[in-house]
Design a protein around this motif. Structure first.
Motif, PDB file in Angstrom:
ATOM      1  N   TRP A  23      66.646  38.274  29.126  1.00  0.00           N
ATOM      2  CA  TRP A  23      67.487  37.140  28.721  1.00  0.00           C
ATOM      3  C   TRP A  23      67.022  35.849  29.403  1.00  0.00           C
ATOM      4  O   TRP A  23      67.202  34.768  28.854  1.00  0.00           O
ATOM      5  CB  TRP A  23      68.960  37.399  29.047  1.00  0.00           C
ATOM      6  CG  TRP A  23      69.613  38.358  28.095  1.00  0.00           C
ATOM      7  CD1 TRP A  23      70.083  39.605  28.394  1.00  0.00           C
ATOM      8  CD2 TRP A  23      69.866  38.163  26.705  1.00  0.00           C
ATOM      9  NE1 TRP A  23      70.607  40.188  27.272  1.00  0.00           N
ATOM     10  CE2 TRP A  23      70.496  39.325  26.222  1.00  0.00           C
ATOM     11  CE3 TRP A  23      69.634  37.119  25.821  1.00  0.00           C
ATOM     12  CZ2 TRP A  23      70.894  39.476  24.896  1.00  0.00           C
ATOM     13  CZ3 TRP A  23      70.021  37.264  24.492  1.00  0.00           C
ATOM     14  CH2 TRP A  23      70.643  38.428  24.042  1.00  0.00           C
ATOM     15  N   ASN A  24      66.424  35.955  30.581  1.00  0.00           N
ATOM     16  CA  ASN A  24      65.960  34.762  31.301  1.00  0.00           C
ATOM     17  C   ASN A  24      64.846  34.043  30.556  1.00  0.00           C
ATOM     18  O   ASN A  24      64.642  32.845  30.745  1.00  0.00           O
ATOM     19  CB  ASN A  24      65.495  35.132  32.709  1.00  0.00           C
ATOM     20  CG  ASN A  24      66.632  35.685  33.546  1.00  0.00           C
ATOM     21  OD1 ASN A  24      67.800  35.334  33.340  1.00  0.00           O
ATOM     22  ND2 ASN A  24      66.318  36.571  34.459  1.00  0.00           N
ATOM     23  N   GLU A  25      64.107  34.761  29.714  1.00  0.00           N
ATOM     24  CA  GLU A  25      63.053  34.152  28.903  1.00  0.00           C
ATOM     25  C   GLU A  25      63.627  33.508  27.642  1.00  0.00           C
ATOM     26  O   GLU A  25      62.977  32.686  27.010  1.00  0.00           O
ATOM     27  CB  GLU A  25      62.007  35.210  28.496  1.00  0.00           C
ATOM     28  CG  GLU A  25      61.341  35.891  29.669  1.00  0.00           C
ATOM     29  CD  GLU A  25      60.564  34.929  30.544  1.00  0.00           C
ATOM     30  OE1 GLU A  25      59.854  34.070  29.985  1.00  0.00           O
ATOM     31  OE2 GLU A  25      60.679  35.028  31.786  1.00  0.00           O
ATOM     32  N   ILE A  26      64.833  33.896  27.281  1.00  0.00           N
ATOM     33  CA  ILE A  26      65.455  33.406  26.042  1.00  0.00           C
ATOM     34  C   ILE A  26      66.400  32.234  26.320  1.00  0.00           C
ATOM     35  O   ILE A  26      66.369  31.226  25.625  1.00  0.00           O
ATOM     36  CB  ILE A  26      66.224  34.554  25.342  1.00  0.00           C
ATOM     37  CG1 ILE A  26      65.251  35.690  25.000  1.00  0.00           C
ATOM     38  CG2 ILE A  26      66.942  34.057  24.101  1.00  0.00           C
ATOM     39  CD1 ILE A  26      65.911  36.977  24.564  1.00  0.00           C
ATOM     40  N   PHE A  27      67.233  32.367  27.350  1.00  0.00           N
ATOM     41  CA  PHE A  27      68.229  31.350  27.688  1.00  0.00           C
ATOM     42  C   PHE A  27      68.066  30.894  29.136  1.00  0.00           C
ATOM     43  O   PHE A  27      67.661  31.667  29.991  1.00  0.00           O
ATOM     44  CB  PHE A  27      69.660  31.893  27.543  1.00  0.00           C
ATOM     45  CG  PHE A  27      70.041  32.328  26.155  1.00  0.00           C
ATOM     46  CD1 PHE A  27      69.884  31.481  25.076  1.00  0.00           C
ATOM     47  CD2 PHE A  27      70.585  33.575  25.936  1.00  0.00           C
ATOM     48  CE1 PHE A  27      70.254  31.880  23.796  1.00  0.00           C
ATOM     49  CE2 PHE A  27      70.960  33.992  24.669  1.00  0.00           C
ATOM     50  CZ  PHE A  27      70.785  33.139  23.593  1.00  0.00           C
ATOM     51  N   THR A  28      68.460  29.650  29.382  1.00  0.00           N
ATOM     52  CA  THR A  28      68.520  29.153  30.758  1.00  0.00           C
ATOM     53  C   THR A  28      69.764  29.752  31.416  1.00  0.00           C
ATOM     54  O   THR A  28      70.653  30.267  30.725  1.00  0.00           O
ATOM     55  CB  THR A  28      68.636  27.619  30.787  1.00  0.00           C
ATOM     56  OG1 THR A  28      69.877  27.249  30.140  1.00  0.00           O
ATOM     57  CG2 THR A  28      67.463  26.943  30.088  1.00  0.00           C
ATOM     58  N   LYS A  75      73.317  30.795  29.521  1.00  0.00           N
ATOM     59  CA  LYS A  75      73.934  32.117  29.650  1.00  0.00           C
ATOM     60  C   LYS A  75      75.363  31.989  30.163  1.00  0.00           C
ATOM     61  O   LYS A  75      76.266  32.655  29.667  1.00  0.00           O
ATOM     62  CB  LYS A  75      73.112  33.009  30.593  1.00  0.00           C
ATOM     63  CG  LYS A  75      71.811  33.481  30.001  1.00  0.00           C
ATOM     64  CD  LYS A  75      71.160  34.615  30.769  1.00  0.00           C
ATOM     65  CE  LYS A  75      70.894  34.290  32.195  1.00  0.00           C
ATOM     66  NZ  LYS A  75      70.147  35.332  32.908  1.00  0.00           N
ATOM     67  N   LYS A  76      75.551  31.113  31.144  1.00  0.00           N
ATOM     68  CA  LYS A  76      76.892  30.904  31.699  1.00  0.00           C
ATOM     69  C   LYS A  76      77.824  30.322  30.635  1.00  0.00           C
ATOM     70  O   LYS A  76      78.972  30.752  30.495  1.00  0.00           O
ATOM     71  CB  LYS A  76      76.808  29.976  32.911  1.00  0.00           C
ATOM     72  CG  LYS A  76      78.073  29.906  33.716  1.00  0.00           C
ATOM     73  CD  LYS A  76      77.858  29.156  35.004  1.00  0.00           C
ATOM     74  CE  LYS A  76      78.982  29.453  35.960  1.00  0.00           C
ATOM     75  NZ  LYS A  76      78.716  28.994  37.300  1.00  0.00           N
ATOM     76  N   GLU A  77      77.312  29.369  29.852  1.00  0.00           N
ATOM     77  CA  GLU A  77      78.098  28.747  28.781  1.00  0.00           C
ATOM     78  C   GLU A  77      78.518  29.798  27.744  1.00  0.00           C
ATOM     79  O   GLU A  77      79.683  29.845  27.333  1.00  0.00           O
ATOM     80  CB  GLU A  77      77.257  27.654  28.114  1.00  0.00           C
ATOM     81  CG  GLU A  77      77.884  27.009  26.904  1.00  0.00           C
ATOM     82  CD  GLU A  77      76.893  26.116  26.165  1.00  0.00           C
ATOM     83  OE1 GLU A  77      76.935  26.120  24.925  1.00  0.00           O
ATOM     84  OE2 GLU A  77      76.088  25.428  26.827  1.00  0.00           O
ATOM     85  N   LEU A  78      77.584  30.643  27.319  1.00  0.00           N
ATOM     86  CA  LEU A  78      77.888  31.694  26.339  1.00  0.00           C
ATOM     87  C   LEU A  78      78.881  32.697  26.907  1.00  0.00           C
ATOM     88  O   LEU A  78      79.797  33.155  26.206  1.00  0.00           O
ATOM     89  CB  LEU A  78      76.608  32.411  25.899  1.00  0.00           C
ATOM     90  CG  LEU A  78      75.622  31.591  25.071  1.00  0.00           C
ATOM     91  CD1 LEU A  78      74.312  32.348  24.905  1.00  0.00           C
ATOM     92  CD2 LEU A  78      76.213  31.222  23.726  1.00  0.00           C
ATOM     93  N   TYR A  79      78.724  33.039  28.181  1.00  0.00           N
ATOM     94  CA  TYR A  79      79.625  33.974  28.850  1.00  0.00           C
ATOM     95  C   TYR A  79      81.057  33.424  28.847  1.00  0.00           C
ATOM     96  O   TYR A  79      82.001  34.110  28.448  1.00  0.00           O
ATOM     97  CB  TYR A  79      79.143  34.228  30.279  1.00  0.00           C
ATOM     98  CG  TYR A  79      79.968  35.232  31.034  1.00  0.00           C
ATOM     99  CD1 TYR A  79      79.644  36.577  30.994  1.00  0.00           C
ATOM    100  CD2 TYR A  79      81.071  34.839  31.790  1.00  0.00           C
ATOM    101  CE1 TYR A  79      80.400  37.519  31.688  1.00  0.00           C
ATOM    102  CE2 TYR A  79      81.832  35.766  32.476  1.00  0.00           C
ATOM    103  CZ  TYR A  79      81.488  37.102  32.424  1.00  0.00           C
ATOM    104  OH  TYR A  79      82.248  38.025  33.101  1.00  0.00           O
ATOM    105  N   VAL A  80      81.194  32.182  29.284  1.00  0.00           N
ATOM    106  CA  VAL A  80      82.522  31.561  29.367  1.00  0.00           C
ATOM    107  C   VAL A  80      83.122  31.414  27.967  1.00  0.00           C
ATOM    108  O   VAL A  80      84.307  31.684  27.757  1.00  0.00           O
ATOM    109  CB  VAL A  80      82.442  30.195  30.091  1.00  0.00           C
ATOM    110  CG1 VAL A  80      83.737  29.424  29.965  1.00  0.00           C
ATOM    111  CG2 VAL A  80      82.078  30.408  31.553  1.00  0.00           C
ATOM    112  N   GLU A  81      82.304  30.995  27.013  1.00  0.00           N
ATOM    113  CA  GLU A  81      82.768  30.831  25.633  1.00  0.00           C
ATOM    114  C   GLU A  81      83.313  32.156  25.088  1.00  0.00           C
ATOM    115  O   GLU A  81      84.371  32.183  24.453  1.00  0.00           O
ATOM    116  CB  GLU A  81      81.585  30.356  24.780  1.00  0.00           C
ATOM    117  CG  GLU A  81      81.942  29.884  23.402  1.00  0.00           C
ATOM    118  CD  GLU A  81      80.710  29.364  22.665  1.00  0.00           C
ATOM    119  OE1 GLU A  81      80.540  29.750  21.501  1.00  0.00           O
ATOM    120  OE2 GLU A  81      79.927  28.583  23.253  1.00  0.00           O
ATOM    121  N   GLN A  82      82.608  33.244  25.343  1.00  0.00           N
ATOM    122  CA  GLN A  82      83.060  34.547  24.864  1.00  0.00           C
ATOM    123  C   GLN A  82      84.335  34.981  25.563  1.00  0.00           C
ATOM    124  O   GLN A  82      85.256  35.478  24.932  1.00  0.00           O
ATOM    125  CB  GLN A  82      81.974  35.606  25.055  1.00  0.00           C
ATOM    126  CG  GLN A  82      82.385  36.992  24.610  1.00  0.00           C
ATOM    127  CD  GLN A  82      82.822  37.049  23.162  1.00  0.00           C
ATOM    128  OE1 GLN A  82      82.203  36.433  22.300  1.00  0.00           O
ATOM    129  NE2 GLN A  82      83.894  37.756  22.881  1.00  0.00           N
TER     130      GLN A  82
END
Length: 168
Positions: free
Chosen positions: A118-123, A127-134
């Motif tokens: 995932w580190n190669e796909i998202f900063t 990742k934190k933004e997607l986590y919080v959004e979910q």
């Protein structure tokens, strides 16, 4: 019998004892992790083929591939016909990266959303933004409570207790 129904009977068996199911799921999650590591290494490559071909490609048995296809289906750009799926059904693994990450968070699958790929796909920020959004998407937020003597929200000009709140 459709493969998905067969998978669900095995995976959610009422006859199996707790230790058997625990062992089954532990083994499945390890295999699932390995498949995701391969898929996330090149997220732009869309794997296609029959259920049997994909099972052979990822070196898993048919039932494990069916379980994997069931799990990833909600994250695919074009969903597979998993309900009617047979060994010769052509399926794809073209996933939406953001949706996949969020679904892993929703499933509380930290062994998947913490994969180094995932580190190669998202900063880290993304990742934190997607986590919080979910996490927020599952939170129910109630509006402010209407008091008995407040104006009715329907706009009638009456007090709530004499209008829409009359029968409450």
């Amino acid at each position: 019998m459709a493969l998905l129904q067969e998978w669900r009977e095995i995976a959610y068996s009422q006859e199996a004892d707790r230790a058997q199911l625990q062992k089954f799921w532990t083994n499945y999650f390890l295999i699932e992790k390995g498949i995701y590591e391969k898929l996330l290494a090149d997220p732009t490559n869309v794997e296609r083929g029959t259920v049997k071909e994909l099972a052979e490609k990822f070196d898993v048995d048919i039932m494990t591939m069916v379980g994997f296809l069931d799990g990833i289906n909600d994250s695919l750009k074009v969903q597979n016909p998993i309900e009617e799926m047979e060994e010769d059904t052509v399926v794809n693994l073209g996933f939406d990266t953001e949706m996949l990450y969020k679904n892993m968070v929703d499933a509380k699958a930290d062994w998947l959303y913490d994969l180094p790929q995932w580190n190669e796909i998202f900063t880290e920020e993304k990742k934190k933004e997607l986590y919080v959004e979910q996490k927020k998407s599952g939170t129910v937020v109630k509006g402010p409570k209407i008091g008995r003597n407040d104006p009715c929200p329907c706009g009638s000009g009456k007090k709530y207790k004499h209008c829409c709140g009359k029968n409450k």
